[in-house]
Motif scaffolding. Structure first.
Motif, short mmCIF file in Angstrom:
data_model
loop_
_atom_site.label_atom_id
_atom_site.label_comp_id
_atom_site.label_asym_id
_atom_site.label_seq_id
_atom_site.Cartn_x
_atom_site.Cartn_y
_atom_site.Cartn_z
N LYS A 57 -0.49 6.75 -2.27
CA LYS A 57 -1.41 7.06 -3.04
C LYS A 57 -1.40 6.22 -4.43
O LYS A 57 -1.86 6.39 -5.57
CB LYS A 57 -1.04 8.37 -3.70
N VAL A 58 -0.21 5.58 -4.54
CA VAL A 58 -0.27 4.59 -6.55
C VAL A 58 -1.24 3.96 -5.77
O VAL A 58 -1.65 3.26 -7.27
CB VAL A 58 1.40 4.48 -6.63
N ASN A 59 -1.84 3.13 -5.15
CA ASN A 59 -1.82 2.14 -4.67
C ASN A 59 -3.88 2.22 -4.90
O ASN A 59 -4.27 1.47 -4.43
CB ASN A 59 -1.92 0.84 -3.55
N ASP A 323 5.90 -12.25 -2.81
CA ASP A 323 6.30 -12.14 -3.67
C ASP A 323 5.99 -10.48 -3.22
O ASP A 323 5.74 -10.07 -2.48
CB ASP A 323 4.32 -11.34 -4.45
N VAL A 324 7.42 -10.13 -4.04
CA VAL A 324 8.42 -8.69 -3.03
C VAL A 324 8.64 -7.61 -4.76
O VAL A 324 9.34 -7.69 -4.91
CB VAL A 324 9.32 -9.08 -2.38
N ILE A 325 8.62 -6.69 -3.73
CA ILE A 325 9.13 -5.59 -4.67
C ILE A 325 9.52 -4.56 -3.99
O ILE A 325 8.81 -3.96 -2.75
CB ILE A 325 7.84 -4.99 -5.77
N SER A 326 10.66 -3.44 -4.11
CA SER A 326 11.25 -2.47 -3.17
C SER A 326 9.84 -1.31 -3.64
O SER A 326 9.44 -1.49 -4.71
CB SER A 326 12.58 -2.21 -3.21
N CYS A 327 9.88 -0.55 -2.26
CA CYS A 327 9.11 0.55 -2.76
C CYS A 327 9.25 1.90 -3.38
O CYS A 327 8.60 1.75 -4.06
CB CYS A 327 8.88 1.08 -1.05
N GLU A 328 10.44 2.03 -3.67
CA GLU A 328 11.42 2.39 -4.94
C GLU A 328 10.79 2.35 -5.75
O GLU A 328 10.48 3.22 -6.93
CB GLU A 328 12.60 2.97 -4.20
N LYS A 329 10.90 0.73 -6.35
CA LYS A 329 11.05 1.09 -7.56
C LYS A 329 9.46 0.98 -8.04
O LYS A 329 8.89 0.82 -8.88
CB LYS A 329 11.51 -0.71 -7.87
N LEU A 330 8.42 0.36 -7.17
CA LEU A 330 6.79 0.20 -7.03
C LEU A 330 6.81 2.28 -7.58
O LEU A 330 5.53 2.01 -8.22
CB LEU A 330 6.09 -0.29 -6.46
N LEU A 331 7.37 2.57 -7.23
CA LEU A 331 6.41 3.71 -7.01
C LEU A 331 7.29 4.65 -8.30
O LEU A 331 6.08 5.40 -8.74
CB LEU A 331 7.73 5.06 -5.62
N LYS A 332 8.37 3.77 -8.50
CA LYS A 332 8.74 4.55 -10.07
C LYS A 332 7.84 4.00 -10.98
O LYS A 332 8.23 4.76 -11.88
CB LYS A 332 10.47 4.35 -9.77
N LEU A 333 7.51 2.87 -10.89
CA LEU A 333 6.58 1.39 -11.51
C LEU A 333 5.50 2.71 -12.22
O LEU A 333 4.05 2.28 -13.21
CB LEU A 333 6.66 0.73 -12.10
N GLY A 335 2.71 2.37 -9.98
CA GLY A 335 1.17 1.51 -8.72
C GLY A 335 2.05 -0.37 -8.88
O GLY A 335 2.41 -0.55 -9.38
N GLU A 336 0.79 -1.13 -7.57
CA GLU A 336 0.76 -2.41 -7.90
C GLU A 336 0.55 -3.39 -9.54
O GLU A 336 1.66 -4.03 -10.19
CB GLU A 336 0.16 -3.21 -7.02
N LYS A 337 -0.57 -2.29 -9.85
CA LYS A 337 -0.98 -3.42 -11.08
C LYS A 337 0.12 -3.19 -12.43
O LYS A 337 0.88 -4.22 -12.75
CB LYS A 337 -2.03 -2.25 -11.40
N GLU A 338 1.42 -1.94 -12.33
CA GLU A 338 2.04 -1.53 -13.31
C GLU A 338 3.42 -2.50 -12.98
O GLU A 338 3.64 -3.16 -13.65
CB GLU A 338 2.49 -0.33 -13.42
N ALA A 339 3.29 -2.62 -11.90
CA ALA A 339 4.93 -3.73 -11.91
C ALA A 339 4.46 -4.63 -12.14
O ALA A 339 5.72 -5.63 -12.30
CB ALA A 339 4.99 -3.69 -10.00
N LYS A 340 2.83 -5.29 -11.59
CA LYS A 340 2.62 -6.99 -12.18
C LYS A 340 2.64 -7.23 -13.63
O LYS A 340 2.94 -8.04 -14.31
CB LYS A 340 1.67 -6.69 -11.68
#
Ligand SMILES: Nc1nc2c(ncn2[C@@H]2O[C@H](COP(=O)(O)OP(=O)(O)O)[C@@H](O)[C@H]2O)c(=O)[nH]1
Ligand SMILES: [Mg+2]
Length: 366
Positions: A57-59, A323-333, A335-340
């Protein structure tokens, strides 16, 4: 590396019903798995994972691809199986090939379905199966020790360590101390499993209840519950017959109506698969983008290049970084763009140990 869970138990306890329910799921998901073939008694099923749906959903992914594991329907074992009774040796050797065991125990009454011992008695049933596994293991361990002793006698002393390991195993088996699992290192357990010792394989109990008792439980599954606490063996309740019937209904609306009329949900099957997956001691990592969000499985404590190799051997050979991020953090942020943009994606190298829930983008040279 294996992803196989064997379904075992006495005859007429519901093993094949449960297996057919799983195959029904597999058929339903087959669009996603164009290359998935199944032998008559081996089924590959998608492992349910809510994180996949959330990530997609977020991506804005177009499709979702679950990780998979195999279940094997192993024919019923009877008393005396370890001595070859009822094709026991063949069935026991089928169990040696799996990585984890789901032991189905009958907790339903039905006078039309014969019970091999004429009474429903989960504790006794479990004892029968476990002692057959134990007896067969004792014989096997004795043979292994004998073989290794012969080698040691002719000066091949490098076998001493393994011989001593199996002396310890034999001792545990003879005192029926399978709780002794914690006394062994992962490396030792690997050797033990490779040699086909059944009693040391990861195990769960599956209580097969009739549809009327699935919510409330009954006196039979209560007994298994107590046993599972004492022995620290996970337990899943299921109604195999209902799951089988439900999985054969293609029309979703019809299925939902039937489930509503019986006041049940189909979460039993999901729980069964998830518990089977847990037994295998794996971690799940994800790749996620607009094209698809996909779950991959990997042995615990594996390094990033091994994870890359799951996707393609070239990814492992030419591994540069992950390039790594935890799923939990990615969902909180969000999406991928926001995380980057917020600098939350880490770059990890060859020595990185992949964690459950990691979302990874590999960089590689081809
Ligand atoms: N009433 C009832 N019958 C069941 C249930 N589960 C399985 N059965 C029936 O028990 C019989 C044996 O089941 P099966 O799955 O073939 O057992 P297996 O020998 O362990 O593979 C079949 O007639 C099933 O329909 C259940 O939960 N309730
Ligand atoms: Mg069967």
């Amino acid at each position: 590396m294996g992803f196989k869970c064997g379904i075992i138990g006495l005859p007429n306890v519901g093993k094949s019903s449960l297996f057919n329910a799983l195959v029904g799921l597999q058929k339903a998901a087959s669009e996603n798995y164009p290359f998935c073939t199944i032998e008559p008694n081996v089924g590959k099923v998608p492992i349910p994972d809510d994180r996949l749906i959330q990530l997609s959903k977020v991506n804005n992914s177009k499709s979702i691809i679950n990780a998979q594991m195999e279940f094997v329907d192993i024919a019923g074992l009877v008393k005396g199986a370890s001595k070859g009774e009822g094709l026991g040796n063949k069935f026991l050797s089928n169990i040696r090939e799996v990585d984890a065991i789901a032991h189905v125990v009958r907790c339903f009454e039905d006078e039309n379905v014969t019970h091999v011992h004429n009474a429903i008695d989960p504790e006794y049933d479990i004892e029968i199966i476990e002692s057959e596994l134990l007896l067969s293991d004792i014989e096997r361990a004795e043979n292994i020790i004998e073989k290794l002793n012969k080698l040691i006698k002719i000066g091949k002393n490098e076998n001493k360590e393994e011989r001593d390991l199996f002396l310890k195993v034999l001792d545990n088996l003879q005192s029926a101390d399978t709780n002794a699992l914690s006394n062994y290192s992962p490396e030792e357990l690997q050797i033990i499993n490779k040699n086909g010792i059944l009693s040391f394989k990861p195990l769960m109990y599956v209580a097969n209840l009739d549809e009327k008792s699935i919510k409330s439980g009954n006196i039979y599954n209560q007994k298994i519950k107590n046993l599972s606490k004492i022995k620290k063996i996970p337990l899943v309740n299921i109604s195999a017959k209902i799951e089988e019937e439900l999985s054969s209904i293609k029309d979703i609306k019809e299925k939902k109506e039937l489930m509503k009329s019986m006041d049940i949900d189909q979460s039993g099957l999901d729980q069964f698969i998830s518990s089977g997956f847990k037994l295998l001691n794996l971690v799940t990592f994800f790749t996620s983008g607009e094209k698809e969000t996909k779950a991959w499985t990997l042995k615990k404590e594996s390094y990033a290049p091994d994870a890359a190799g799951k996707i393609h051997t070239d990814f492992k050979k030419g591994f540069i970084a992950a390039d790594v991020i935890s799923c939990e953090k990615l969902l909180k942020l969000g999406g991928e763009k926001e995380a980057k943009l917020s600098g939350n994606i880490r770059t990890e190298g060859k020595e990185y140990i992949v964690q459950d829930g990691d979302v990874i983008l590999f960089k590689f040279n081809v």
